[in-house]
Scaffold this motif. Structure first.
Motif, PDB file in Angstrom:
ATOM      1  N   PHE A  23      -8.918 -22.958  -7.924  1.00  0.00           N
ATOM      2  CA  PHE A  23      -8.607 -23.918  -9.035  1.00  0.00           C
ATOM      3  C   PHE A  23      -9.613 -23.332  -9.601  1.00  0.00           C
ATOM      4  O   PHE A  23     -10.301 -24.578 -10.288  1.00  0.00           O
ATOM      5  N   HIS A  24     -10.531 -22.706  -9.655  1.00  0.00           N
ATOM      6  CA  HIS A  24     -11.905 -22.348 -10.174  1.00  0.00           C
ATOM      7  C   HIS A  24     -12.643 -20.525 -10.682  1.00  0.00           C
ATOM      8  O   HIS A  24     -11.553 -20.235  -9.985  1.00  0.00           O
ATOM      9  N   HIS A  28     -10.860 -13.459 -10.622  1.00  0.00           N
ATOM     10  CA  HIS A  28      -9.820 -12.994  -9.991  1.00  0.00           C
ATOM     11  C   HIS A  28      -9.629 -12.897  -8.978  1.00  0.00           C
ATOM     12  O   HIS A  28      -8.736 -12.993  -8.303  1.00  0.00           O
ATOM     13  N   LYS A  29     -10.455 -14.897  -8.447  1.00  0.00           N
ATOM     14  CA  LYS A  29      -9.254 -15.609  -7.622  1.00  0.00           C
ATOM     15  C   LYS A  29      -9.086 -15.106  -5.900  1.00  0.00           C
ATOM     16  O   LYS A  29      -8.388 -14.355  -5.955  1.00  0.00           O
ATOM     17  N   GLN A  30     -10.759 -14.324  -5.540  1.00  0.00           N
ATOM     18  CA  GLN A  30     -10.915 -14.065  -4.546  1.00  0.00           C
ATOM     19  C   GLN A  30     -10.028 -12.361  -4.183  1.00  0.00           C
ATOM     20  O   GLN A  30      -9.466 -12.112  -2.879  1.00  0.00           O
ATOM     21  N   GLY A  31      -9.527 -12.064  -5.470  1.00  0.00           N
ATOM     22  CA  GLY A  31      -9.854 -10.565  -5.313  1.00  0.00           C
ATOM     23  C   GLY A  31      -8.243 -10.619  -6.493  1.00  0.00           C
ATOM     24  O   GLY A  31      -7.346  -9.132  -6.622  1.00  0.00           O
ATOM     25  N   ASP A  50     -16.998 -14.325  -2.979  1.00  0.00           N
ATOM     26  CA  ASP A  50     -17.120 -14.305  -4.344  1.00  0.00           C
ATOM     27  C   ASP A  50     -16.659 -15.514  -5.153  1.00  0.00           C
ATOM     28  O   ASP A  50     -15.692 -15.721  -5.741  1.00  0.00           O
ATOM     29  N   LEU A  51     -16.988 -16.208  -5.333  1.00  0.00           N
ATOM     30  CA  LEU A  51     -16.618 -17.848  -5.393  1.00  0.00           C
ATOM     31  C   LEU A  51     -18.109 -18.371  -6.323  1.00  0.00           C
ATOM     32  O   LEU A  51     -18.360 -17.806  -6.880  1.00  0.00           O
ATOM     33  N   THR A  52     -17.995 -19.920  -6.360  1.00  0.00           N
ATOM     34  CA  THR A  52     -18.877 -20.798  -6.746  1.00  0.00           C
ATOM     35  C   THR A  52     -19.363 -21.919  -6.853  1.00  0.00           C
ATOM     36  O   THR A  52     -19.134 -22.628  -5.379  1.00  0.00           O
TER      37      THR A  52
END
Ligand SMILES: Cc1ncc(COP(=O)(O)O)c(C=O)c1O
Length: 508
Positions: A23-24, A28-31, A50-52
């Protein structure tokens, strides 16, 4: 430290393995939410990391865990005291170094053939440049490096200098005498910054020029993406010694960083360092051998010249990076721009750089023997062709200009205002061909190599107008001007008061 580790990459893998419900950002939520065609092409793996920054994933802005360790590993591998990962290239590295070293009004010695990002650093920091003339090679039509004698003289003439900034190697792989430069600059207890954007591999092989960290520079930058294997836009800034205020440097880095760094990019720096620290010498030996053999074979093609060791020791050439091959094509009757286009169109070979006389091919740890063969084939076919119009023929426009001497690398024009003052001043557009005597408000840079012909604050001379006119005729792409065809140019409105109220320093 254990250089086989890649702690930051590992942290991202651990997050993926844990199957956390996201929920971050990013959205694209990991694709899963990505455009399907794009997702299929790039693959799920890259999207999944590709996160935060969040618990378990360290923050580049305030590293305390895996990024801190990754940067310490990089510092150890490069022989620096501290290393910082950058995600806006050496462009931001130049800006951060200058902002850390100089206050508004401080004098800093810089070569006139610096990359245009140096200009950005002068605009942002408000430092007053004292331009140093690099040694010029008229026959190859290129600037080399600034000699220790020039730096010595500049320091003698400007004892108030705060710092010296050097570019080494150049885009063509020519390296400066860094050991002497460090000695000369440190004798006066000044800061030495090195733009080593093109030399991130130097530290990992004895047959490459001495690296800026090994020479003892206070700060230097490496475009890790250019010559090593990390993603585009990634770079490193190395620091050592006690001349640079580390708290200031770190505050500046935070000012320039996005609060949402691209984590795959950061991880690619971590693994590029691991690759160099563990396999660098072997990988680079293969690359150097391949480049040297290719250079030797290219030099056997009639009309083609690729400079090599014979240049070492000549003015401005202390050392050479053998992994860059500058192919001088002027004796084939082509400009470098034309040769580059033909190599691409007919042989599907894309070189890194083209200028009037040369093209430059980069050899890296990713270059294969097959690719080298294709380059050699393309250049030999080019050399066999009959040229219908020889641009350098006695009747050709360039030959005429060469003979009459109107075609030369132009002299540095007089600086009439500080770059920052001219950049921020009120401006007006005027016809470029009638702009002689006006103060330029933009940076005009043939790209590549990205070295400004004229910068904000400099007087537009007839020589500059003639030279840029010729480069445009030869097909060069200009970066910087608001009018890309350079029919018009932005100049400082007359009677504009200088922001700083200071007269610029006279060029050295
Ligand atoms: C000498 C030099 N410094 C800095 C840069 C900027 O590097 P980056 O593209 O990594 O921002 C370049 C880019 O070509 C360069 O040639």
């Amino acid at each position: 430290m254990d250089q086989t580790r890649a702690p930051y990459f590992q942290a991202l893998l651990d997050y993926v393995d844990a199957g956390v419900i996201p929920f971050h950002t990013p959205g694209h939520k990991q694709g899963i939410g990505m455009d399907q065609a794009f997702r299929e092409f790039v693959g799920d793996n890259i999207a999944s990391i590709d996160l935060t920054p969040m618990p378990g994933i360290d923050d580049l802005l305030q590293p305390t865990d895996s990024i801190l360790e990754a940067q310490q590993l990089a510092a150890e591998a490069y022989g620096a005291q501290r290393t910082y990962f950058l995600i806006n290239g050496s462009t931001s590295g130049n800006q951060c170094m200058m902002m850390a070293a100089a206050n508004p009004g401080d004098l800093v010695a810089v070569p006139r053939n610096s990359h245009k990002s140096l200009l950005g650093s002068l605009v942002m920091s408000g430092a007053r440049p004292v331009y140093m003339q690099p040694d010029v090679d008229e026959s190859l039509h290129m600037d080399h490096t600034v000699s220790p004698q020039t730096v010595q003289r500049t320091l003698d003439e400007h004892p108030g200098l705060k710092a010296v900034y050097i570019v080494s190697p150049t885009y063509y792989g020519i390296a400066a005498d860094l050991e002497s430069l460090v000695r000369i600059v440190h004798e006066r207890d000044k800061i030495l910054m090195v733009d080593e954007a093109w030399g991130p591999h130097f530290h990992f092989h004895p047959d490459l020029p001495l690296s800026a960290t090994a020479a003892g520079a206070d700060m230097c930058i490496n475009s890790t993406h250019k010559m090593l294997s990390s993603f585009s836009q990634t770079a490193m800034l190395h620091q050592q010694g006690d001349r640079v205020r580390v708290d200031r440097l770190e505050a500046v880095l935070k000012l320039f960083l996005s609060t949402s760094p691209n984590l795959p990019m950061v991880a690619s720096l971590d693994v590029a360092r691991r690759q160099m620290a563990t396999e660098g010498p072997a990988l680079l030996s293969r690359t150097i051998d391949l480049a040297n053999e290719t250079r030797r074979r290219l030099n056997q093609i009639p009309g083609v010249y690729c400079f090599g060791e014979e240049l070492q020791g000549t003015n401005g050439v202390f050392d050479l990076d053998p992994t860059k091959i500058t192919i001088t094509v002027k004796d084939l009757g082509y400009t470098g721009y034309e040769a580059s286009e033909i190599l691409r169109r007919r042989y599907n070979v894309q070189v890194e750089l083209a200028d009037l006389f040369n093209v430059v091919a980069l050899f890296t740890i990713g270059t294969s023997q097959e690719a080298a063969e294709r380059l050699i084939l393309g250049v030999s076919e080019l050399a066999r062709e009959d040229r219908a119009v020889d641009i350098f023929s006695p009747s050709g426009v360039l030959q005429r200009r060469l003979k009459t001497g109107t075609y030369k690398l132009p002299k540095t024009p007089p600086m009439r205002m500080l770059p920052r003052d001219a950049f921020l001043a009120d401006t007006e557009p005027v016809r470029f061909k009638s702009s002689k005597g006006r103060i330029c408000a933009e940076v005009i840079t043939p790209y590549p190599p990205g070295i400004p012909v004229i910068s904000p604050g400099e007087e537009i001379t007839k020589e500059i107008i003639d030279y840029l006119d010729l480069e445009i005729k030869a097909g060069v792409r200009m970066q910087g001007p608001f009018d890309k065809d350079l029919k018009m140019i932005r100049v400082v409105k007359e009677k504009t008061p200088s922001l700083s109220g200071e007269a610029p320093a006279a060029p050295a």
